[in-house]
Design a protein around this motif. Structure first.
Motif, PDB file in Angstrom:
ATOM      1  N   GLU A 227      45.821  20.179 -56.214  1.00 19.90           N
ATOM      2  CA  GLU A 227      47.218  20.609 -56.145  1.00 19.90           C
ATOM      3  C   GLU A 227      47.705  21.117 -57.504  1.00 19.90           C
ATOM      4  O   GLU A 227      48.456  22.094 -57.574  1.00 19.90           O
ATOM      5  CB  GLU A 227      48.097  19.453 -55.655  1.00 19.90           C
ATOM      6  CG  GLU A 227      47.880  19.121 -54.184  1.00 19.90           C
ATOM      7  CD  GLU A 227      48.555  17.833 -53.773  1.00 19.90           C
ATOM      8  OE1 GLU A 227      49.136  17.156 -54.663  1.00 19.90           O
ATOM      9  OE2 GLU A 227      48.511  17.496 -52.579  1.00 19.90           O
ATOM     10  N   GLU A 228      47.276  20.449 -58.586  1.00 17.09           N
ATOM     11  CA  GLU A 228      47.633  20.926 -59.922  1.00 17.09           C
ATOM     12  C   GLU A 228      47.043  22.314 -60.180  1.00 17.09           C
ATOM     13  O   GLU A 228      47.700  23.183 -60.760  1.00 17.09           O
ATOM     14  CB  GLU A 228      47.138  19.936 -60.983  1.00 17.09           C
ATOM     15  CG  GLU A 228      47.890  18.616 -60.995  1.00 17.09           C
ATOM     16  CD  GLU A 228      47.269  17.613 -61.940  1.00 17.09           C
ATOM     17  OE1 GLU A 228      46.214  17.958 -62.553  1.00 17.09           O
ATOM     18  OE2 GLU A 228      47.805  16.503 -62.067  1.00 17.09           O
ATOM     19  N   MET A 229      45.792  22.514 -59.734  1.00 17.87           N
ATOM     20  CA  MET A 229      45.163  23.828 -59.891  1.00 17.87           C
ATOM     21  C   MET A 229      45.896  24.892 -59.074  1.00 17.87           C
ATOM     22  O   MET A 229      46.070  26.036 -59.526  1.00 17.87           O
ATOM     23  CB  MET A 229      43.694  23.751 -59.465  1.00 17.87           C
ATOM     24  CG  MET A 229      42.818  22.939 -60.400  1.00 17.87           C
ATOM     25  SD  MET A 229      41.162  22.627 -59.719  1.00 17.87           S
ATOM     26  CE  MET A 229      40.558  24.298 -59.543  1.00 17.87           C
ATOM     27  N   GLN A 232      49.006  25.752 -60.885  1.00 19.29           N
ATOM     28  CA  GLN A 232      48.669  26.578 -62.036  1.00 19.29           C
ATOM     29  C   GLN A 232      48.340  28.014 -61.607  1.00 19.29           C
ATOM     30  O   GLN A 232      48.769  28.985 -62.242  1.00 19.29           O
ATOM     31  CB  GLN A 232      47.482  25.967 -62.783  1.00 19.29           C
ATOM     32  CG  GLN A 232      47.045  26.728 -64.021  1.00 19.29           C
ATOM     33  CD  GLN A 232      48.094  26.699 -65.128  1.00 19.29           C
ATOM     34  OE1 GLN A 232      48.918  25.786 -65.184  1.00 19.29           O
ATOM     35  NE2 GLN A 232      48.067  27.700 -65.987  1.00 19.29           N
ATOM     36  N   GLU A 233      47.577  28.141 -60.521  1.00 22.04           N
ATOM     37  CA  GLU A 233      47.229  29.473 -60.018  1.00 22.04           C
ATOM     38  C   GLU A 233      48.474  30.221 -59.539  1.00 22.04           C
ATOM     39  O   GLU A 233      48.596  31.438 -59.754  1.00 22.04           O
ATOM     40  CB  GLU A 233      46.213  29.342 -58.878  1.00 22.04           C
ATOM     41  CG  GLU A 233      44.827  28.909 -59.342  1.00 22.04           C
ATOM     42  CD  GLU A 233      43.892  28.659 -58.183  1.00 22.04           C
ATOM     43  OE1 GLU A 233      44.343  28.798 -57.013  1.00 22.04           O
ATOM     44  OE2 GLU A 233      42.722  28.319 -58.422  1.00 22.04           O
ATOM     45  N   LEU A 234      49.380  29.490 -58.874  1.00 22.56           N
ATOM     46  CA  LEU A 234      50.623  30.127 -58.406  1.00 22.56           C
ATOM     47  C   LEU A 234      51.467  30.581 -59.582  1.00 22.56           C
ATOM     48  O   LEU A 234      52.034  31.693 -59.567  1.00 22.56           O
ATOM     49  CB  LEU A 234      51.406  29.134 -57.528  1.00 22.56           C
ATOM     50  CG  LEU A 234      52.704  29.651 -56.902  1.00 22.56           C
ATOM     51  CD1 LEU A 234      52.414  30.835 -55.986  1.00 22.56           C
ATOM     52  CD2 LEU A 234      53.420  28.539 -56.146  1.00 22.56           C
ATOM     53  N   TRP A 235      51.524  29.722 -60.625  1.00 21.24           N
ATOM     54  CA  TRP A 235      52.286  30.089 -61.825  1.00 21.24           C
ATOM     55  C   TRP A 235      51.672  31.314 -62.497  1.00 21.24           C
ATOM     56  O   TRP A 235      52.395  32.229 -62.923  1.00 21.24           O
ATOM     57  CB  TRP A 235      52.303  28.909 -62.799  1.00 21.24           C
ATOM     58  CG  TRP A 235      53.015  29.202 -64.085  1.00 21.24           C
ATOM     59  CD1 TRP A 235      54.345  29.113 -64.332  1.00 21.24           C
ATOM     60  CD2 TRP A 235      52.406  29.655 -65.299  1.00 21.24           C
ATOM     61  NE1 TRP A 235      54.626  29.478 -65.625  1.00 21.24           N
ATOM     62  CE2 TRP A 235      53.461  29.816 -66.246  1.00 21.24           C
ATOM     63  CE3 TRP A 235      51.094  29.928 -65.695  1.00 21.24           C
ATOM     64  CZ2 TRP A 235      53.216  30.242 -67.550  1.00 21.24           C
ATOM     65  CZ3 TRP A 235      50.867  30.358 -66.974  1.00 21.24           C
ATOM     66  CH2 TRP A 235      51.916  30.515 -67.900  1.00 21.24           C
ATOM     67  N   LYS A 239      53.327  34.904 -63.019  1.00 16.87           N
ATOM     68  CA  LYS A 239      53.368  35.448 -64.368  1.00 16.87           C
ATOM     69  C   LYS A 239      52.828  36.870 -64.398  1.00 16.87           C
ATOM     70  O   LYS A 239      53.415  37.767 -65.029  1.00 16.87           O
ATOM     71  CB  LYS A 239      52.550  34.559 -65.310  1.00 16.87           C
ATOM     72  CG  LYS A 239      52.516  35.052 -66.750  1.00 16.87           C
ATOM     73  CD  LYS A 239      51.649  34.146 -67.617  1.00 16.87           C
ATOM     74  CE  LYS A 239      51.568  34.687 -69.043  1.00 16.87           C
ATOM     75  NZ  LYS A 239      50.678  33.840 -69.879  1.00 16.87           N
ATOM     76  N   GLU A 240      51.705  37.082 -63.693  1.00 13.39           N
ATOM     77  CA  GLU A 240      51.116  38.421 -63.644  1.00 13.39           C
ATOM     78  C   GLU A 240      52.040  39.404 -62.940  1.00 13.39           C
ATOM     79  O   GLU A 240      52.169  40.570 -63.358  1.00 13.39           O
ATOM     80  CB  GLU A 240      49.755  38.355 -62.933  1.00 13.39           C
ATOM     81  CG  GLU A 240      48.696  37.609 -63.741  1.00 13.39           C
ATOM     82  CD  GLU A 240      47.423  37.398 -62.947  1.00 13.39           C
ATOM     83  OE1 GLU A 240      47.406  37.776 -61.752  1.00 13.39           O
ATOM     84  OE2 GLU A 240      46.455  36.845 -63.508  1.00 13.39           O
ATOM     85  N   ILE A 241      52.687  38.966 -61.854  1.00 13.55           N
ATOM     86  CA  ILE A 241      53.637  39.837 -61.146  1.00 13.55           C
ATOM     87  C   ILE A 241      54.801  40.210 -62.044  1.00 13.55           C
ATOM     88  O   ILE A 241      55.229  41.379 -62.101  1.00 13.55           O
ATOM     89  CB  ILE A 241      54.136  39.145 -59.859  1.00 13.55           C
ATOM     90  CG1 ILE A 241      53.005  39.032 -58.840  1.00 13.55           C
ATOM     91  CG2 ILE A 241      55.327  39.897 -59.266  1.00 13.55           C
ATOM     92  CD1 ILE A 241      53.377  38.270 -57.597  1.00 13.55           C
ATOM     93  N   ASN A 242      55.341  39.213 -62.773  1.00 14.56           N
ATOM     94  CA  ASN A 242      56.473  39.472 -63.665  1.00 14.56           C
ATOM     95  C   ASN A 242      56.074  40.410 -64.803  1.00 14.56           C
ATOM     96  O   ASN A 242      56.846  41.294 -65.189  1.00 14.56           O
ATOM     97  CB  ASN A 242      57.001  38.152 -64.234  1.00 14.56           C
ATOM     98  CG  ASN A 242      57.691  37.305 -63.189  1.00 14.56           C
ATOM     99  OD1 ASN A 242      58.183  37.833 -62.185  1.00 14.56           O
ATOM    100  ND2 ASN A 242      57.731  35.989 -63.396  1.00 14.56           N
ATOM    101  N   GLU A 243      54.850  40.189 -65.342  1.00  9.73           N
ATOM    102  CA  GLU A 243      54.380  41.076 -66.412  1.00  9.73           C
ATOM    103  C   GLU A 243      54.207  42.504 -65.907  1.00  9.73           C
ATOM    104  O   GLU A 243      54.530  43.471 -66.610  1.00  9.73           O
ATOM    105  CB  GLU A 243      53.059  40.538 -66.978  1.00  9.73           C
ATOM    106  CG  GLU A 243      53.219  39.276 -67.804  1.00  9.73           C
ATOM    107  CD  GLU A 243      51.890  38.726 -68.282  1.00  9.73           C
ATOM    108  OE1 GLU A 243      50.841  39.231 -67.790  1.00  9.73           O
ATOM    109  OE2 GLU A 243      51.884  37.811 -69.128  1.00  9.73           O
ATOM    110  N   LEU A 244      53.688  42.637 -64.676  1.00  7.62           N
ATOM    111  CA  LEU A 244      53.520  43.965 -64.090  1.00  7.62           C
ATOM    112  C   LEU A 244      54.864  44.641 -63.879  1.00  7.62           C
ATOM    113  O   LEU A 244      55.035  45.839 -64.192  1.00  7.62           O
ATOM    114  CB  LEU A 244      52.765  43.851 -62.756  1.00  7.62           C
ATOM    115  CG  LEU A 244      52.495  45.163 -62.014  1.00  7.62           C
ATOM    116  CD1 LEU A 244      51.655  46.100 -62.887  1.00  7.62           C
ATOM    117  CD2 LEU A 244      51.808  44.899 -60.679  1.00  7.62           C
ATOM    118  N   ALA A 245      55.828  43.864 -63.358  1.00  5.63           N
ATOM    119  CA  ALA A 245      57.167  44.428 -63.154  1.00  5.63           C
ATOM    120  C   ALA A 245      57.797  44.814 -64.476  1.00  5.63           C
ATOM    121  O   ALA A 245      58.466  45.862 -64.589  1.00  5.63           O
ATOM    122  CB  ALA A 245      58.039  43.407 -62.419  1.00  5.63           C
TER     123      ALA A 245
END
Length: 265
Positions: A227-229, A232-235, A239-245
């Motif tokens: 669940e922690e992983m 982390q993967e969701l975060w 993060k990647e989506i926000n950086e792309l935007a």
């Protein structure tokens, strides 16, 4: 198959096995108590003169030691603790090993998997009968991880022969029965062997409960880490989506500025 689903199934089965082992142990303990009661009544019957050597082992003889572990891993320190006790064993004693993960530094009389123990228990019975009938052994011990409750599991070496018969402090024996046409000594040996067999079976199912309690704890910890992983993967994904935007906005802004600068020229 999804890893988390596999771990959840393992966790569920571990819990179910603990409950089954506890119920099975209680049945064996009930039967054992009845056999011990019969031994006690015969031993203390006023009309019988028993050969006390039947219940008293040879003080200087070897010991029969039964080490019980598991066939599988993922169950914490069950096999580690049993193997640690086995490291101090001597060649003088007769050794029985139950469980694929248990390894002896000395020669063994009998080595079985947990499945073989359930299917061919008569092989263990033969060794116990030999110990009792020969009167050359000083005792029988069982080494395993004892399940007290879900928070208390402890490796122990339990002596089952010579066995102590628990009785009420104020209990008296007034039975004056007699036995005709039979050998009381043989009867006592058979009863004693039966009681010892129940002791071994109780230890086996209690060890099985310990194994699955620790496996349940391990699978719980694994699920937490999964669940922690996942978090982390969701975060990381967000993060990647926000950086792309953010890059798109920046690129759009730079292109607009570049066009406006070109027009001014």
């Amino acid at each position: 198959m999804n890893l988390k689903a596999i771990v959840k199934v393992m966790n569920f089965h571990a819990i179910m096995r603990v409950d089954k082992a506890n119920r099975q142990a209680m049945r064996y303990k009930t039967l054992e108590a009845e056999v011990l009661r019969m031994i006690d009544l015969i031993q203390n019957n006023r009309n019988l003169i028993l050969d006390k050597r039947i219940l008293n082992p040879s003080p200087n003889g070897p010991r029969l030691r039964i080490y019980i572990g598991s066939d599988m891993g993922f169950c914490g320190a069950v096999n580690t603790s049993v193997n640690a006790m086995l490291e101090n064993e001597t060649k003088k004693n007769t050794i029985i090993i139950i469980g694929k993960k248990i390894h002896s530094p000395v020669p063994v009389r009998l080595c079985m998997t947990r499945d073989e123990f359930d299917e061919h228990y008569e092989q263990v019975v033969e060794v116990i009968e030999e110990v009792i009938h020969s009167k050359k052994y000083s005792g029988i011990d069982i080494c395993y991880d004892h399940f007290y409750n879900f928070s208390h599991i402890e490796p122990i070496m339990k002596t089952i022969f010579p066995m102590e018969i628990e009785r009420d402090e104020f209990e008296t024996y007034e039975e004056d029965f007699s036995i005709e046409g039979g050998d009381v000594g043989s009867l006592m040996e058979e009863l004693l062997t039966t009681a010892l067999n129940y002791e071994v079976k109780v230890a086996a199912v209690v060890s099985y409960a310990s194994e699955n309690v620790l496996r349940e704890a391990a699978t719980n910890e694994s699920m937490k880490r999964i669940e922690e992983m996942e978090v982390q993967e969701l975060w990381q994904h967000h993060k990647e989506i926000n950086e792309l935007a953010s890059r798109k906005v920046t690129d759009s802004y730079l292109k607009t500025r570049h066009r406006e600068a070109a027009k001014r020229k």
